[in-house]
Design a protein around this motif. Structure first.
Motif, PDB file in Angstrom:
ATOM      1  N   ALA A  66      70.370  46.101 -29.061  1.00 14.74           N
ATOM      2  CA  ALA A  66      71.619  46.820 -28.798  1.00 14.74           C
ATOM      3  C   ALA A  66      72.227  46.356 -27.478  1.00 14.74           C
ATOM      4  CB  ALA A  66      71.347  48.323 -28.746  1.00 14.74           C
ATOM      5  N   GLY A  67      73.489  46.018 -27.522  1.00 15.46           N
ATOM      6  CA  GLY A  67      74.200  45.621 -26.315  1.00 15.46           C
ATOM      7  C   GLY A  67      74.021  44.161 -25.936  1.00 15.46           C
ATOM      8  N   GLU A  68      73.252  43.406 -26.722  1.00 17.44           N
ATOM      9  CA  GLU A  68      73.035  41.990 -26.409  1.00 17.44           C
ATOM     10  C   GLU A  68      73.527  41.127 -27.565  1.00 17.44           C
ATOM     11  OE1 GLU A  68      69.478  38.920 -25.054  1.00 17.44           O
ATOM     12  OE2 GLU A  68      69.009  40.983 -25.614  1.00 17.44           O
ATOM     13  N   LYS A  69      74.411  40.209 -27.264  1.00 13.16           N
ATOM     14  CA  LYS A  69      74.958  39.324 -28.288  1.00 13.16           C
ATOM     15  C   LYS A  69      74.219  37.987 -28.255  1.00 13.16           C
ATOM     16  CE  LYS A  69      79.311  39.112 -29.059  1.00 13.16           C
ATOM     17  NZ  LYS A  69      80.770  38.857 -28.902  1.00 13.16           N
ATOM     18  N   LEU A  70      73.685  37.609 -29.405  1.00 14.68           N
ATOM     19  CA  LEU A  70      72.960  36.344 -29.497  1.00 14.68           C
ATOM     20  C   LEU A  70      73.902  35.169 -29.734  1.00 14.68           C
ATOM     21  CD1 LEU A  70      69.863  37.368 -31.662  1.00 14.68           C
ATOM     22  CD2 LEU A  70      69.963  37.083 -29.183  1.00 14.68           C
ATOM     23  N   ASP A  71      75.168  35.461 -30.098  1.00  7.36           N
ATOM     24  CA  ASP A  71      76.091  34.380 -30.440  1.00  7.36           C
ATOM     25  C   ASP A  71      77.052  34.021 -29.305  1.00  7.36           C
ATOM     26  OD1 ASP A  71      77.528  36.701 -30.477  1.00  7.36           O
ATOM     27  OD2 ASP A  71      78.436  36.399 -32.450  1.00  7.36           O
ATOM     28  N   ASN A  72      76.656  34.323 -28.074  1.00  7.71           N
ATOM     29  CA  ASN A  72      77.468  33.930 -26.922  1.00  7.71           C
ATOM     30  C   ASN A  72      77.411  32.407 -26.782  1.00  7.71           C
ATOM     31  OD1 ASN A  72      78.566  33.354 -24.400  1.00  7.71           O
ATOM     32  ND2 ASN A  72      77.623  35.122 -23.399  1.00  7.71           N
ATOM     33  N   PRO A  73      78.535  31.705 -26.921  1.00  7.70           N
ATOM     34  CA  PRO A  73      78.532  30.234 -26.868  1.00  7.70           C
ATOM     35  C   PRO A  73      77.925  29.669 -25.587  1.00  7.70           C
ATOM     36  CG  PRO A  73      80.632  31.034 -27.681  1.00  7.70           C
ATOM     37  CD  PRO A  73      79.875  32.244 -27.200  1.00  7.70           C
ATOM     38  N   LEU A  74      78.040  30.419 -24.474  1.00  4.55           N
ATOM     39  CA  LEU A  74      77.494  29.937 -23.211  1.00  4.55           C
ATOM     40  C   LEU A  74      75.973  29.900 -23.219  1.00  4.55           C
ATOM     41  CD1 LEU A  74      79.854  31.793 -20.688  1.00  4.55           C
ATOM     42  CD2 LEU A  74      79.976  29.403 -21.449  1.00  4.55           C
ATOM     43  N   HIS A  75      75.374  30.661 -24.137  1.00  4.44           N
ATOM     44  CA  HIS A  75      73.903  30.722 -24.224  1.00  4.44           C
ATOM     45  C   HIS A  75      73.354  29.914 -25.394  1.00  4.44           C
ATOM     46  CE1 HIS A  75      74.160  34.865 -22.012  1.00  4.44           C
ATOM     47  NE2 HIS A  75      74.378  33.840 -21.214  1.00  4.44           N
ATOM     48  N   LEU A  76      74.246  29.304 -26.173  1.00  2.46           N
ATOM     49  CA  LEU A  76      73.820  28.524 -27.340  1.00  2.46           C
ATOM     50  C   LEU A  76      73.876  27.028 -27.029  1.00  2.46           C
ATOM     51  CD1 LEU A  76      75.694  30.431 -30.200  1.00  2.46           C
ATOM     52  CD2 LEU A  76      73.253  30.523 -29.689  1.00  2.46           C
ATOM     53  N   ARG A  77      72.838  26.313 -27.472  1.00  5.02           N
ATOM     54  CA  ARG A  77      72.775  24.861 -27.258  1.00  5.02           C
ATOM     55  C   ARG A  77      73.308  24.134 -28.492  1.00  5.02           C
ATOM     56  NH1 ARG A  77      66.506  25.644 -26.331  1.00  5.02           N
ATOM     57  NH2 ARG A  77      67.072  27.161 -27.955  1.00  5.02           N
ATOM     58  N   PRO A  78      74.198  23.172 -28.321  1.00  7.96           N
ATOM     59  CA  PRO A  78      74.721  22.411 -29.467  1.00  7.96           C
ATOM     60  C   PRO A  78      73.626  21.537 -30.085  1.00  7.96           C
ATOM     61  CG  PRO A  78      75.487  21.454 -27.409  1.00  7.96           C
ATOM     62  CD  PRO A  78      74.796  22.733 -27.038  1.00  7.96           C
TER      63      PRO A  78
END
Length: 357
Positions: A66-78
């Motif tokens: 809850a309250g945490e987004k896993l799809d934040n582009p800044l936290h995702l590696r291409p």
């Protein structure tokens, strides 16, 4: 049937998420774990310090909360960074001799799970299937290698259920990509390793009618009769029909051709194969006066160490004399304990080269 369902993996239908983190670990996570002393031994400057080395930090696997987004582009590696991360883990960390394998396993297993999570969120399997296949194939090689080491070292502190679940999930995703690519372009470079990894899927589920049905219905004739896939299908059908002689002949051919990954996919099934052979012999050779040579049995089961054959027979309830002769009685047979799995291993001698591919 194996399907790649876009609707299940899409976190934001209609818009693809593209990762923007060009490091193996987002800067915010590096700083957080440094501040809370959460860096592992593989992410520090040296063993003597708790100071972190940013170039060695790898993003942890995290569940959605809850309250945490896993799809934040800044936290995702291409995709290229995910491939780089996977290669780093397998070439620089797995073979570390400074720490016990359990410590290495926990780190690499978690970080590869994070890699696969980033891959799924960005739907790389749909948009960049070649890179996705490369990553998943490397993950599967690690899972197979790790299962072999766990059995050979008799490590009991690792949850084999979770390990098998993640291996199967990774295999199913990979097989789904192969199926899609075959439909779109049968000559795609993505399919270069398809026969090998479909074989691994079959043999890691040896004798499964469901898996056989999936492969036979999802892949055309020209794929199914490609070596070594054809021999793997033969082995699975032979297992269902209790034709153990054919299974071991097929294994001999795979060993001769140095198909290390495929052989390692049999790590769990070989114990059951050995048990089936001994069960058959306990019926066909049950006698109060006749005995069976351990040396013959060793060659049949492809076990290199004669002492392991003796231990295996005794674990199944059979007596072995000082002359290395086994006395089979039908009433003596019992299922082998799981702790004896290390005696069922077949080594090609190339296991340590597996992750360099």
């Amino acid at each position: 049937m194996i399907e790649l369902d876009r609707s299940m993996s899409m976190t934001n239908p209609g818009k693809r998420i593209l990762g923007k983190c060009m490091d193996m670990c987002p800067e915010s996570e590096v700083q957080f774990r440094k501040a809370h002393n959460l860096l592992t031994v593989f992410e520090r400057l040296s063993q003597q310090t708790t100071s972190g080395d940013k170039t060695k930090c790898v993003k942890e696997f995290r569940r959605s909360a809850a309250g945490e987004k896993l799809d934040n582009p800044l936290h995702l590696r291409p995709a290229p960074v995910l491939l780089q991360t996977t290669t780093y883990l397998l070439k620089e960390v797995v073979y570390s001799s400074e720490y016990p394998f359990r410590t290495v396993y926990d780190f690499v297993f978690d970080r590869l799970r994070s890699v696969r999570q980033d891959l799924s969120i960005q739907e790389i399997q749909f948009h960049e299937p070649r890179v996705a296949c490369n990553i998943l194939e490397k993950c599967i090689r690690f899972y197979l290698y790790a299962r072999f080491i766990i059995a050979s070292q008799a490590i009991r502190s690792i949850d084999l259920h979770i390990h098998r679940t993640q291996t199967q999930h990774c295999l199913q995703t990979l097989i789904g990509i192969y199926r899609t690519q075959l439909t779109e372009d049968s000559k795609s470079e993505t399919l270069q390793n398809a026969p090998e990894f479909i074989s691994i899927y079959i043999l890691s589920n040896l004798g499964s009618n469901h898996v056989l049905f999936e492969v036979l219905t999802n892949f055309r004739h020209h794929v199914r009769f490609t070596y070594p896939l054809d021999i793997s299908l033969t082995m699975s059908l032979s297992y269902i029909h209790n034709n153990m002689v054919r299974i071991y002949k097929c294994i001999e051919k795979l060993i001769a051709d140095s198909h290390t990954a495929i052989i390692l996919s049999l790590t769990d099934a070989l114990g059951e194969c050995h048990t089936k052979v001994l069960d058959i012999l306990s019926n066909s050779h049950s006698s109060k006066t006749l005995t069976f040579s351990c040396d013959h049995l060793r060659s049949w089961l492809l076990v290199k160490n004669a002492n392991d054959v003796q231990t295996l027979c005794e674990a199944h309830g059979f007596q072995v004399g000082t002359d290395c002769q086994v006395r089979f009685f039908k009433s003596d047979f019992r299922k082998v304990p799981k702790s004896m799995a290390c005696l069922s291993l077949i080594s090609t001698g190339d296991e340590n080269k597996l992750l360099q591919m």
